[in-house]
Motif scaffolding. Structure first.
Motif, PDB file in Angstrom:
ATOM      1  N   ALA A  17     -19.674 -38.729  51.110  1.00 18.28           N
ATOM      2  CA  ALA A  17     -18.623 -38.328  50.160  1.00 18.28           C
ATOM      3  C   ALA A  17     -17.402 -37.831  50.944  1.00 18.28           C
ATOM      4  O   ALA A  17     -16.256 -38.217  50.651  1.00 18.28           O
ATOM      5  N   ALA A  18     -17.639 -37.007  51.968  1.00 20.71           N
ATOM      6  CA  ALA A  18     -16.514 -36.483  52.756  1.00 20.71           C
ATOM      7  C   ALA A  18     -15.844 -37.600  53.543  1.00 20.71           C
ATOM      8  O   ALA A  18     -14.607 -37.670  53.601  1.00 20.71           O
ATOM      9  N   SER A  19     -16.636 -38.494  54.133  1.00 16.45           N
ATOM     10  CA  SER A  19     -16.047 -39.590  54.936  1.00 16.45           C
ATOM     11  C   SER A  19     -15.089 -40.413  54.085  1.00 16.45           C
ATOM     12  O   SER A  19     -13.957 -40.696  54.495  1.00 16.45           O
ATOM     13  N   VAL A  20     -15.566 -40.808  52.904  1.00 12.93           N
ATOM     14  CA  VAL A  20     -14.764 -41.688  52.047  1.00 12.93           C
ATOM     15  C   VAL A  20     -13.523 -40.947  51.542  1.00 12.93           C
ATOM     16  O   VAL A  20     -12.406 -41.483  51.586  1.00 12.93           O
ATOM     17  N   ASN A  21     -13.703 -39.718  51.114  1.00 14.84           N
ATOM     18  CA  ASN A  21     -12.556 -38.980  50.564  1.00 14.84           C
ATOM     19  C   ASN A  21     -11.535 -38.619  51.646  1.00 14.84           C
ATOM     20  O   ASN A  21     -10.329 -38.754  51.428  1.00 14.84           O
ATOM     21  N   LEU A  22     -12.015 -38.202  52.799  1.00 18.17           N
ATOM     22  CA  LEU A  22     -11.076 -37.844  53.874  1.00 18.17           C
ATOM     23  C   LEU A  22     -10.367 -39.091  54.410  1.00 18.17           C
ATOM     24  O   LEU A  22      -9.159 -39.059  54.658  1.00 18.17           O
ATOM     25  N   ALA A  23     -11.112 -40.187  54.550  1.00 13.57           N
ATOM     26  CA  ALA A  23     -10.480 -41.417  55.049  1.00 13.57           C
ATOM     27  C   ALA A  23      -9.405 -41.887  54.065  1.00 13.57           C
ATOM     28  O   ALA A  23      -8.306 -42.292  54.459  1.00 13.57           O
ATOM     29  N   TYR A  24      -9.724 -41.799  52.787  1.00 10.44           N
ATOM     30  CA  TYR A  24      -8.734 -42.208  51.781  1.00 10.44           C
ATOM     31  C   TYR A  24      -7.488 -41.308  51.847  1.00 10.44           C
ATOM     32  O   TYR A  24      -6.352 -41.796  51.870  1.00 10.44           O
ATOM     33  N   LEU A  25      -7.701 -39.999  51.901  1.00  9.69           N
ATOM     34  CA  LEU A  25      -6.560 -39.063  51.932  1.00  9.69           C
ATOM     35  C   LEU A  25      -5.731 -39.265  53.200  1.00  9.69           C
ATOM     36  O   LEU A  25      -4.495 -39.211  53.152  1.00  9.69           O
ATOM     37  N   ALA A  26      -6.405 -39.533  54.302  1.00  8.13           N
ATOM     38  CA  ALA A  26      -5.683 -39.796  55.559  1.00  8.13           C
ATOM     39  C   ALA A  26      -4.800 -41.029  55.389  1.00  8.13           C
ATOM     40  O   ALA A  26      -3.622 -41.024  55.765  1.00  8.13           O
ATOM     41  N   SER A  27      -5.361 -42.073  54.797  1.00  6.02           N
ATOM     42  CA  SER A  27      -4.596 -43.323  54.661  1.00  6.02           C
ATOM     43  C   SER A  27      -3.404 -43.114  53.723  1.00  6.02           C
ATOM     44  O   SER A  27      -2.319 -43.631  53.975  1.00  6.02           O
ATOM     45  N   GLN A  28      -3.625 -42.312  52.674  1.00  9.36           N
ATOM     46  CA  GLN A  28      -2.530 -42.068  51.735  1.00  9.36           C
ATOM     47  C   GLN A  28      -1.446 -41.190  52.349  1.00  9.36           C
ATOM     48  O   GLN A  28      -0.301 -41.215  51.908  1.00  9.36           O
ATOM     49  N   SER A  29      -1.819 -40.425  53.365  1.00  5.71           N
ATOM     50  CA  SER A  29      -0.803 -39.603  54.038  1.00  5.71           C
ATOM     51  C   SER A  29      -0.003 -40.451  55.034  1.00  5.71           C
ATOM     52  O   SER A  29       0.889 -39.943  55.706  1.00  5.71           O
ATOM     53  N   GLY A  30      -0.361 -41.721  55.153  1.00 14.19           N
ATOM     54  CA  GLY A  30       0.417 -42.625  56.005  1.00 14.19           C
ATOM     55  C   GLY A  30      -0.290 -43.047  57.282  1.00 14.19           C
ATOM     56  O   GLY A  30       0.243 -43.866  58.030  1.00 14.19           O
ATOM     57  N   LEU A  31      -1.472 -42.469  57.535  1.00 10.75           N
ATOM     58  CA  LEU A  31      -2.186 -42.840  58.762  1.00 10.75           C
ATOM     59  C   LEU A  31      -2.927 -44.158  58.567  1.00 10.75           C
ATOM     60  O   LEU A  31      -3.611 -44.340  57.555  1.00 10.75           O
ATOM     61  N   ARG A  32      -2.783 -45.042  59.529  1.00 12.05           N
ATOM     62  CA  ARG A  32      -3.555 -46.289  59.489  1.00 12.05           C
ATOM     63  C   ARG A  32      -4.997 -45.903  59.831  1.00 12.05           C
ATOM     64  O   ARG A  32      -5.267 -45.452  60.958  1.00 12.05           O
ATOM     65  N   THR A  33      -5.873 -46.076  58.852  1.00 11.17           N
ATOM     66  CA  THR A  33      -7.211 -45.491  58.952  1.00 11.17           C
ATOM     67  C   THR A  33      -8.306 -46.554  58.884  1.00 11.17           C
ATOM     68  O   THR A  33      -8.242 -47.470  58.062  1.00 11.17           O
ATOM     69  N   LEU A  34      -9.291 -46.396  59.754  1.00  9.66           N
ATOM     70  CA  LEU A  34     -10.466 -47.268  59.734  1.00  9.66           C
ATOM     71  C   LEU A  34     -11.687 -46.407  59.466  1.00  9.66           C
ATOM     72  O   LEU A  34     -11.944 -45.444  60.183  1.00  9.66           O
ATOM     73  N   LEU A  35     -12.433 -46.735  58.417  1.00  9.21           N
ATOM     74  CA  LEU A  35     -13.702 -46.058  58.168  1.00  9.21           C
ATOM     75  C   LEU A  35     -14.815 -46.959  58.690  1.00  9.21           C
ATOM     76  O   LEU A  35     -14.970 -48.100  58.238  1.00  9.21           O
ATOM     77  N   TRP A  36     -15.565 -46.437  59.660  1.00 10.24           N
ATOM     78  CA  TRP A  36     -16.663 -47.211  60.230  1.00 10.24           C
ATOM     79  C   TRP A  36     -17.970 -46.642  59.659  1.00 10.24           C
ATOM     80  O   TRP A  36     -18.322 -45.505  59.938  1.00 10.24           O
ATOM     81  N   ASP A  37     -18.641 -47.467  58.887  1.00 10.82           N
ATOM     82  CA  ASP A  37     -19.911 -47.076  58.270  1.00 10.82           C
ATOM     83  C   ASP A  37     -21.030 -47.356  59.271  1.00 10.82           C
ATOM     84  O   ASP A  37     -21.342 -48.516  59.556  1.00 10.82           O
ATOM     85  N   LEU A  38     -21.636 -46.301  59.789  1.00  9.87           N
ATOM     86  CA  LEU A  38     -22.671 -46.450  60.826  1.00  9.87           C
ATOM     87  C   LEU A  38     -24.072 -46.288  60.248  1.00  9.87           C
ATOM     88  O   LEU A  38     -25.047 -46.191  60.988  1.00  9.87           O
TER      89      LEU A  38
END
Ligand SMILES: Nc1ncnc2c1ncn2[C@@H]1O[C@H](COP(=O)(O)OP(=O)(O)OP(=O)(O)O)[C@@H](O)[C@H]1O
Ligand SMILES: [Mg+2]
Length: 247
Positions: A17-38
């Motif tokens: 839940a934190a990974s998905v929400n933080l990655a989304y918020l990071a991307s919306q703040s303008g950061l090019r974001t990659l979420l790697w599901d391990l």
């Protein structure tokens, strides 16, 4: 490029839940974001509606292979995904063949210029993969439910982290799934044990809105940005972003 892991030896504590929400918020703040599901459970991939026909196979772990061809775009601008499925259960074996603890770090090198932030959603274990995650990450977030057993798991992680020579200031616990109606939760939040005096200020509450991410298969912010849980994730992102900048 910075790398942020969301890790705990303990399962079911809100890592995905934190990974998905933080990655989304990071991307919306303008950061090019990659979420790697391990995680072979592939929960983050499922939340982000990954194309399951294009799941990485072991070819990406062969010497010289890079991860770029396995990356998918998502419904969200600036948020990309390296998805997982049951194949991912072999990750530990592949990494062991590679031997060193920096195999994951090496796999990330080719995308260094393409992303500002990589978020690693980790499976609940303390294995060779965990060592690779610790080696690759600038910051390791540890969601911790305010209960005695969760704190015990956290202590195991902290002891291991320190014993193996990873810098303690790169390990950041935060309280997750906190229920302020419970006395124990309130007590542990108000007076965190000494070993986690650096616990994040932000507490992620136990909230049914987070569970509804499964209904919507989307980050919380996308379908219920007005609630207190969404606000808590926004606060956590601010805190984490500030901590990342110091690394
Ligand atoms: N803050 C929260 N409030 C209520 N439910 C939550 C919260 N965070 C997560 N959950 C729910 O708890 C369950 C476990 O959450 P999640 O998958 O994020 O944990 P995890 O640590 O990634 O688990 P695993 O160890 O299996 O990977 C899910 O059903 C999720 O919807
Ligand atoms: Mg998970």
């Amino acid at each position: 490029m910075k790398t942020l892991a969301v890790y705990n030896l303990k399962g079911g504590v809100g890592k995905t839940a934190a990974s998905v929400n933080l990655a989304y918020l990071a991307s919306q703040s303008g950061l090019r974001t990659l979420l790697w599901d391990l995680d072979p459970q592939g929960a983050a991939s499922w939340y982000l509606q990954a194309n399951t026909e294009e799941i990485p196979d072991k070819s990406m772990w062969r010497a010289g292979a890079d991860i770029e061809g396995q990356i998918q775009s998502t419904a969200y601008d600036k948020l990309h995904l390296l998805p997982a499925d049951l194949h991912t259960r072999h990750l530990d074996t592949w990494l062991r063949k590679d031997g060193a603890r920096d195999a994951l770090l090496q796999r990330l090198k080719p995308v260094n210029r393409r992303y500002d932030l990589v978020v690693l959603d980790c499976p609940p274990s303390l294995s060779h993969l965990a060592d690779n995650v610790f080696t690759a990450s600038d910051l390791v977030l540890v969601p911790t439910v305010p209960t005695h057993l969760s704190l015990r798991a956290l202590k195991t992680v902290i002891d291991y982290y320190e014993a193996e020579g990873y810098p303690r200031n790169t390990l950041k616990p935060f309280y997750s799934m906190a229920d302020r109606r419970r006395l124990l939760h309130r007590m542990l939040i108000e007076q965190p044990p000494k070993m986690i005096k650096d616990v994040a200020k932000t507490v992620i509450p136990y909230a049914s809105a987070v569970e509804r991410m499964g209904e919507h298969r989307a980050p919380l912010e996308v379908f219920e940005s007005y609630g207190y849980a969404a606000e808590a994730y926004r606060d956590l992102w601010k805190e984490v972003n500030a901590a990342l900048k110091k690394t």
